[in-house]
Design an enzyme around this catalytic site. Structure first.
Site, short mmCIF file in Angstrom:
data_model
loop_
_atom_site.label_atom_id
_atom_site.label_comp_id
_atom_site.label_asym_id
_atom_site.label_seq_id
_atom_site.Cartn_x
_atom_site.Cartn_y
_atom_site.Cartn_z
CG HIS A 35 -2.07 -1.01 1.05
ND1 HIS A 35 -3.13 -0.83 0.20
CD2 HIS A 35 -2.25 -2.22 1.61
CE1 HIS A 35 -3.93 -1.88 0.27
NE2 HIS A 35 -3.41 -2.75 1.10
CG ASP A 37 1.01 0.91 -5.44
OD1 ASP A 37 0.30 1.34 -4.50
OD2 ASP A 37 0.60 0.10 -6.29
N GLY A 128 -8.11 -13.46 -8.30
CA GLY A 128 -8.65 -12.63 -7.22
C GLY A 128 -8.08 -12.96 -5.86
CB SER A 133 -5.08 -13.85 -12.23
OG SER A 133 -6.22 -13.11 -11.86
CB SER A 134 -6.03 -8.71 -13.70
OG SER A 134 -5.31 -7.99 -12.74
CG ASP A 193 -0.55 -5.81 -9.47
OD1 ASP A 193 0.21 -5.67 -8.49
OD2 ASP A 193 -1.80 -5.81 -9.38
P1 ADP Z 1 -6.02 -10.61 -9.30
O1 ADP Z 1 -5.59 -10.19 -7.94
O2 ADP Z 1 -5.94 -12.08 -9.48
O3 ADP Z 1 -5.35 -9.84 -10.38
P2 ADP Z 1 -8.33 -9.25 -10.34
O4 ADP Z 1 -9.70 -9.05 -9.78
O5 ADP Z 1 -7.51 -8.05 -10.62
O6 ADP Z 1 -7.59 -10.26 -9.36
O7 ADP Z 1 -8.44 -10.06 -11.71
C1 ADP Z 1 -9.23 -11.23 -11.79
C2 ADP Z 1 -10.00 -11.23 -13.10
O8 ADP Z 1 -9.09 -11.52 -14.18
C3 ADP Z 1 -11.03 -12.34 -13.17
O9 ADP Z 1 -12.27 -11.92 -12.64
C4 ADP Z 1 -11.14 -12.58 -14.68
O10 ADP Z 1 -11.96 -11.61 -15.30
C5 ADP Z 1 -9.70 -12.36 -15.14
N1 ADP Z 1 -9.00 -13.66 -15.14
C6 ADP Z 1 -8.06 -14.07 -14.28
N2 ADP Z 1 -7.61 -15.32 -14.59
C7 ADP Z 1 -8.31 -15.70 -15.67
C8 ADP Z 1 -8.30 -16.90 -16.48
N3 ADP Z 1 -7.53 -17.93 -16.18
N4 ADP Z 1 -9.13 -16.92 -17.55
C9 ADP Z 1 -9.93 -15.87 -17.84
N5 ADP Z 1 -9.96 -14.74 -17.12
C10 ADP Z 1 -9.18 -14.64 -16.04
MG MG Z 2 -5.44 -7.73 -10.58
#
Ligand code: ADP
Ligand code: MG
Length: 405
Positions: A35, A37, A128, A133-134, A193
């Site tokens: 927290h 950045d 999430g 992942s995003s 990220d």
């Molecule tokens: P994180 O902390 O994992 O980045 P976010 O809420 O920022 O969480 O991103 C998660 C979103 O990214 C999911 O709701 C989806 O829309 C997309 N996402 C993540 N992984 C995948 C996947 N394997 N396939 C498709 N969409 C994904």
């Molecule tokens: Mg994210």
């Protein structure tokens, strides 16, 4: 099935041809600097060996076709349909497609060619739970479109192709990914990220100055494993809480800068000055800002420790960080605290803290490699006994950033 095999076999089935390329982009874990950045502080993440994989080839039309293999879903857009967040047939884009479409949008805004693509992607970065992942999806597609820009010959009639293409340094791809997520997806994230996913270096932590964007690597000792423990609690609608904390930090800057004219962000406030002036701040503002000021000071102290391989002392700073996130910044939850307390009591654990935004998700642990398996098993056992929840534990390795494989 490993996502690399999944994307390759799904690509063959769906498109009836071999993928021309496969790329990956890793998730990330933040080890210190939480927290801070948006307060121009320092962050210390690592890219991890869990990633989004993408199999792709140039499309035979102007239409890009994307398959999210983990969801069994498909999206299909053109450069014309992207700004309205719709598929080529006018139907609204699925939410997952915002991430790749956002990257295409940001590239176009930067006057970089976006070739129509046939692509299948899948990931073993949990969604999430604070491992980004995003950003890994964004950086995988950025590599894919960069790769296609240089492919000889175009499937789209009349377009000029010289085979040269565009090449962006990883940090520039990260900035475009952040722009996609801020402006297209609509998530107000910092640069960490995408930076970690783009710029990761095997066996290294990455030290990023969020003000200048200068960065360097710091070693992870060979006998230390990064263990990530997922509480399996997904963060809920917490945007309001984050915005309140950002606001508190801005309020603190406003008040402190009346006494310290050179203060532009909490980064510019020393702990001594903060202590001297903290009685000027309303109670909650003081707590939030104290976390940030002290966290930035902790990261300054931590850098030489890592350089000298003093991992115990470094781990102690991670523990202090958790206490501060719990008591001052107040973004922890009971499950995260339980996971951290168990970890800190186990042999071979140098440091443990919640990682990422908080309110759910994961903890990060630095653990002696020789006992990492036993640590993971015992952490899972005790966590489940105390909470009734089944955690996921990943023993990770700091890894290289987004690339063709
Ligand atoms: P994180 O902390 O994992 O980045 P976010 O809420 O920022 O969480 O991103 C998660 C979103 O990214 C999911 O709701 C989806 O829309 C997309 N996402 C993540 N992984 C995948 C996947 N394997 N396939 C498709 N969409 C994904
Ligand atoms: Mg994210």
């Amino acid at each position: 099935m490993h996502p690399k095999e999944l994307v390759t076999s799904t690509f063959r089935q769906r498109f009836g041809k071999e993928p021309a390329f496969v790329a990956l982009a890793p998730g990330r874990v933040n080890i210190l600097g939480e927290h801070v950045d948006f307060n121009d502080g320092f962050v210390l993440p690592a890219a991890i060996d869990r990633a989004t994989y993408i199999a792709f080839a140039p499309a035979n039309s102007e239409r890009s076709t994307l398959v999210a293999a983990d969801f069994g879903e498909q999206a299909s857009f053109t450069l014309a349909s992207i700004p309205t967040k719709t598929n080529a047939d006018g139907a609204p884009l699925a939410e997952w497609a915002y991430y790749p479409a956002g990257v295409a949008w940001a590239l176009t805004e930067a006057d970089l060619e976006v070739r129509a693509i046939d692509a299948v992607f899948a990931s073993n970065v949990p969604q999430g739970s604070g491992l980004s992942s995003s950003a890994s999806i964004e950086m995988a597609f950025a590599v894919a479109w960069q790769t296609l820009s240089a492919v000889e010959g175009s499937a789209v009639e009349g377009s000029a192709v010289d085979g040269a293409g565009w090449v962006l340094p990883p940090m520039q791809r990260a900035l475009l990914g952040q722009k996609a997520e801020n402006k297209y997806v609509g998530v107000n994230c910092g640069i960490m990220d995408q930076f970690a996913s783009a710029c990761g270096v095997s066996d290294k932590l990455l030290l990023l100055d969020c003000r200048s964007l200068e960065w360097q690597t710091l070693p992870v000792p060979e006998d230390v494993a990064i263990v990530i423990a997922d509480t399996s609690v997904r963060r809920k609608l917490t945007d309001g809480e984050y915005n309140k904390r950002r606001q508190a930090c801005e309020d603190a800057v406003k008040i402190l800068s009346q006494h310290l004219p050179n203060v532009r962000a909490l980064r510019d406030v020393s702990v001594d000055d903060f202590n001297r002036l903290s009685n000027q701040l309303p109670g909650v503002v003081e707590k939030r800002a104290r976390h940030v000021v002290e966290e930035i000071e902790r990261s300054r102290r931590a850098i030489p420790l890592l350089e000298q391989g003093k991992i115990r002392e470094f781990g102690q700073i991670m523990n202090e960080c958790h206490t501060s996130l719990r008591d001052l910044y107040e973004v922890s939850i009971p499950e995260l605290n339980v996971m951290v307390e168990i970890a800190q009591s186990l042999p071979g654990c140098h440091g443990a803290r919640l990682t990422g935004a908080g309110f759910g998700g994961c903890t990060a642990n630095l653990v002696e490699k020789s006992v990492a398996e036993a640590f993971a098993a015992e952490l899972a056992r005790q966590y489940e006994a105390k909470t009734g929840l089944k955690p996921e534990i990943y023993i990770c390795k700091a890894s290289d950033g987004a690339r063709l494989v």
